[in-house]
Scaffold this motif. Sequence first.
Motif, PDB file in Angstrom:
ATOM      1  N   PHE A  21       0.793  -1.232   0.000  1.00 26.49           N
ATOM      2  CA  PHE A  21       0.000   0.000   0.000  1.00 26.49           C
ATOM      3  C   PHE A  21       0.828   1.286   0.000  1.00 26.49           C
ATOM      4  O   PHE A  21       0.297   2.344  -0.349  1.00 26.49           O
ATOM      5  CB  PHE A  21      -0.939   0.002   1.209  1.00 26.49           C
ATOM      6  CG  PHE A  21      -2.042  -1.015   1.105  1.00 26.49           C
ATOM      7  CD1 PHE A  21      -3.140  -0.793   0.278  1.00 26.49           C
ATOM      8  CD2 PHE A  21      -1.971  -2.209   1.796  1.00 26.49           C
ATOM      9  CE1 PHE A  21      -4.153  -1.734   0.169  1.00 26.49           C
ATOM     10  CE2 PHE A  21      -2.982  -3.157   1.693  1.00 26.49           C
ATOM     11  CZ  PHE A  21      -4.069  -2.919   0.871  1.00 26.49           C
ATOM     12  N   ASP A 138      -5.491  -2.840  -8.490  1.00 26.57           N
ATOM     13  CA  ASP A 138      -6.065  -2.525  -7.174  1.00 26.57           C
ATOM     14  C   ASP A 138      -5.344  -3.363  -6.114  1.00 26.57           C
ATOM     15  O   ASP A 138      -5.438  -4.598  -6.145  1.00 26.57           O
ATOM     16  CB  ASP A 138      -7.559  -2.859  -7.163  1.00 26.57           C
ATOM     17  CG  ASP A 138      -8.244  -2.392  -5.876  1.00 26.57           C
ATOM     18  OD1 ASP A 138      -7.545  -2.113  -4.900  1.00 26.57           O
ATOM     19  OD2 ASP A 138      -9.487  -2.332  -5.866  1.00 26.57           O
ATOM     20  N   TRP A 140      -6.103  -3.907  -3.130  1.00 23.26           N
ATOM     21  CA  TRP A 140      -7.060  -4.700  -2.365  1.00 23.26           C
ATOM     22  C   TRP A 140      -7.460  -5.966  -3.124  1.00 23.26           C
ATOM     23  O   TRP A 140      -7.714  -7.014  -2.517  1.00 23.26           O
ATOM     24  CB  TRP A 140      -8.299  -3.872  -2.029  1.00 23.26           C
ATOM     25  CG  TRP A 140      -8.056  -2.865  -0.953  1.00 23.26           C
ATOM     26  CD1 TRP A 140      -7.900  -1.519  -1.105  1.00 23.26           C
ATOM     27  CD2 TRP A 140      -7.918  -3.130   0.454  1.00 23.26           C
ATOM     28  NE1 TRP A 140      -7.676  -0.927   0.108  1.00 23.26           N
ATOM     29  CE2 TRP A 140      -7.688  -1.880   1.087  1.00 23.26           C
ATOM     30  CE3 TRP A 140      -7.965  -4.286   1.234  1.00 23.26           C
ATOM     31  CZ2 TRP A 140      -7.502  -1.775   2.465  1.00 23.26           C
ATOM     32  CZ3 TRP A 140      -7.777  -4.173   2.599  1.00 23.26           C
ATOM     33  CH2 TRP A 140      -7.553  -2.944   3.200  1.00 23.26           C
ATOM     34  N   GLY A 144      -6.938  -9.674  -1.863  1.00 20.66           N
ATOM     35  CA  GLY A 144      -8.057 -10.607  -1.839  1.00 20.66           C
ATOM     36  C   GLY A 144      -7.706 -11.951  -2.443  1.00 20.66           C
ATOM     37  O   GLY A 144      -8.057 -13.007  -1.906  1.00 20.66           O
ATOM     38  N   TRP A 195     -17.148 -12.362  -0.262  1.00 22.55           N
ATOM     39  CA  TRP A 195     -16.607 -11.445  -1.271  1.00 22.55           C
ATOM     40  C   TRP A 195     -17.670 -11.138  -2.326  1.00 22.55           C
ATOM     41  O   TRP A 195     -17.862  -9.984  -2.715  1.00 22.55           O
ATOM     42  CB  TRP A 195     -15.369 -12.088  -1.907  1.00 22.55           C
ATOM     43  CG  TRP A 195     -14.572 -11.173  -2.801  1.00 22.55           C
ATOM     44  CD1 TRP A 195     -14.941  -9.960  -3.287  1.00 22.55           C
ATOM     45  CD2 TRP A 195     -13.258 -11.420  -3.320  1.00 22.55           C
ATOM     46  NE1 TRP A 195     -13.958  -9.434  -4.081  1.00 22.55           N
ATOM     47  CE2 TRP A 195     -12.918 -10.297  -4.111  1.00 22.55           C
ATOM     48  CE3 TRP A 195     -12.353 -12.471  -3.197  1.00 22.55           C
ATOM     49  CZ2 TRP A 195     -11.687 -10.214  -4.774  1.00 22.55           C
ATOM     50  CZ3 TRP A 195     -11.136 -12.379  -3.856  1.00 22.55           C
ATOM     51  CH2 TRP A 195     -10.807 -11.264  -4.638  1.00 22.55           C
TER      52      TRP A 195
END
Length: 275
Positions: A21, A138, A140, A144, A195
């Motif tokens: 990040f 992304d 995230w 995931g 999800w």
Amino acid sequence: MLSTRLLTAFALLTALLAALFYLPDIFWAVLLLGLTVTAAREWCRLGRFSVGQTVLYMIFTTLLGGELLFLISVVVSRNPADSAMIGFYIASAVFWLLAVPFQLAIVRSVRNEWLFMLMGWLVLLPACLSLYQLRAIDPWLLLGFMGVVWISDSAAYFVGRAYGKHKLAPRISPGKTWEGVAAALVAVLIYALIWFYAVNEGHERINWLIPLLLILAVLGITGDLFESLLKRQAGVKDSGNILPGHGGILDRIDALIPVLPVAALSTLLFYSTEL
């Protein structure tokens, strides 16, 4: 031993999240190249290469990996979901879905040193590229997909250890059981449902999320078994010793290596406007 493993795992997770990040793109690429070259060194150990072959392989891996990371960085700076690298992901998917299951079935991997070198690049480079591209799309999303492996591994380990009776591949990895596999798939199914309902935006293709994550879970188990096969052939317990209590880099990412290129391929099919 357990405390060392937990401490190392916590340190790795903290470092991963910080890099994922907050690290600038160029330093993320440098980190990925360093990990890939380190994994390539461990691959040489599994292939029982000579010193000269190991040095050459690491040099060529550095050059190849560096060039590909430079190219993908240019491409994704314009469009993170660009399909320029899709050929690498397709080749990786074919390898993991067809070639590896065959090698596991006959309980024998490639023994020719030059073919083993090429196989190493097919294993490592698409995973490296997918880590870069998925993060660009992304962070995230990348996290995931990685979560699929972590959840699968944890469920398989704890349930297999407590209730496992039927061996999955006794000639390759005696500790793995069918009960562990079942637990992994159930855990990933629950994860996939959460999800799915969290991100469902009415898009038709989102319906593929649940089967995709289950396929990724199976691929993760396949990657784990494949590395176990290579270690057994090489006569080593771990691929390396760089991580206290965990062995080598390959020991930690063996399940992620087949998962990430297929995840990237699926993501490009979902996002890309070029296909």
